[in-house]
Design a protein around this motif. Sequence first.
Motif, short mmCIF file in Angstrom:
data_model
loop_
_atom_site.label_atom_id
_atom_site.label_comp_id
_atom_site.label_asym_id
_atom_site.label_seq_id
_atom_site.Cartn_x
_atom_site.Cartn_y
_atom_site.Cartn_z
N TYR A 1 -5.75 -2.77 5.61
CA TYR A 1 -5.04 -3.94 5.30
C TYR A 1 -5.55 -5.35 4.96
O TYR A 1 -6.87 -5.49 5.27
N VAL B 1 0.72 -9.15 6.79
CA VAL B 1 -0.36 -8.09 6.67
C VAL B 1 0.44 -7.39 5.64
O VAL B 1 1.45 -6.74 5.71
N PRO C 1 -0.98 -3.87 2.65
CA PRO C 1 -1.95 -2.84 2.43
C PRO C 1 -3.00 -3.73 1.43
O PRO C 1 -2.70 -4.42 0.43
N HIS C 2 -4.35 -3.29 1.74
CA HIS C 2 -5.25 -3.87 1.12
C HIS C 2 -5.05 -3.86 -0.32
O HIS C 2 -5.73 -4.47 -1.33
N ALA D 1 -4.62 -6.66 12.62
CA ALA D 1 -3.50 -6.22 11.76
C ALA D 1 -2.27 -6.42 12.79
O ALA D 1 -1.30 -7.05 12.36
#
Length: 365
Positions: A29, A94, A96-97, A83
């Motif tokens: 994240y 936050v 998802p990366h 997170a």
Amino acid sequence: MPRRTATMLASTLMLIALLCAGVFIPVPYSEMSPGPTVNTLGDHDGEPVLQISGHKTYAASGHLNMTTVRVTSADYRMNLVEAVYGWLAHDSKVVPHDTLYPDGKTEQQSTQENAEEFTQSQESAKVAALKELGIPVRSWVIVSTVGKDTPAEGRLHAGDVIKAVDGTAVRKPDDVAKLVTKHKPGQDVVFTVVPAKEQAAAEKEKRTATTTKDVRITTKTSNDAGPKRAIVGISAGTDHTFPFSIDIKLADVGGPSAGLMFSLGIYDKLTPGDLTGGKFVAGTGTIDDDGKVGPIGGIQMKTIGARGKGAQYFLTPADNCAEAAKDTPSGLRLVKVNTIADALKALKDIRGGDTADLPKCTTKG
């Protein structure tokens, strides 16, 4: 050891182990948070954000603030504790990366892409403002990028002006792809171009006559998802010649989302009076050459950042309204806009105190 003591000790050790896991185990994240806001009518780092020469300008008061979002770097990996804290915090988000850095995009690649989008947004902001003022702007289609190991590499170059494809005049960037994909992969396509150096010389010498040349390129099959099509490996864009100088001085900012606020700042500087009537107005949104406002990311972080600086009104792209309305900071009024003309109408009502009928953002849009 008494059973109760042993149970408490085991629970404590388990809690410590979980906390250690939360601190040391990375999660996929990233975090977004409110970034700086900058008044397009004012100064930044000791110099005016908007610098116009060669045309009469007017002093402007009030605020037309562009807004930004901070994000964690591509290389940084949040741990579970961070997170969870981010999920619970009101002033961060936050995600998802891969939402921020898709397909394994590096920090350098993301920075470069954002810089290119920022430059393009400035150009479109200038065009949209001048068009709204009825000031002519010369525009033409150019080669924006040439892909590595593609048929066009070494044949076409960034900055080349595309006059025609297969003898058909090109008026918009989309025309190029439409004409190329009429071919089957392996067939030739002919570009009529003004080389970038020739175009630069013509602009410097202030002449409209230019020398063109034909470039024949053999297409190949696209390798992206979806139906296979013929490509040459370029992206097309638009370049402009402005009747006077407009420079936007703002470092360490990327992406296209400041387009609307830049265009309004330029419009305000070129017209007498104040667009805001001295009010604090912030906003966001991409803008195209025709003045259409498009959606952006991180809208809730931008509204929080704007209100934290004192904004009373927030010009919101129509496509972002539903998300922004879910959690609007107290004291901030969201104003729905689809075009630069919508924004100018809203600002007229704001400075006149006639705000009852301002277009509203709701959770339905």
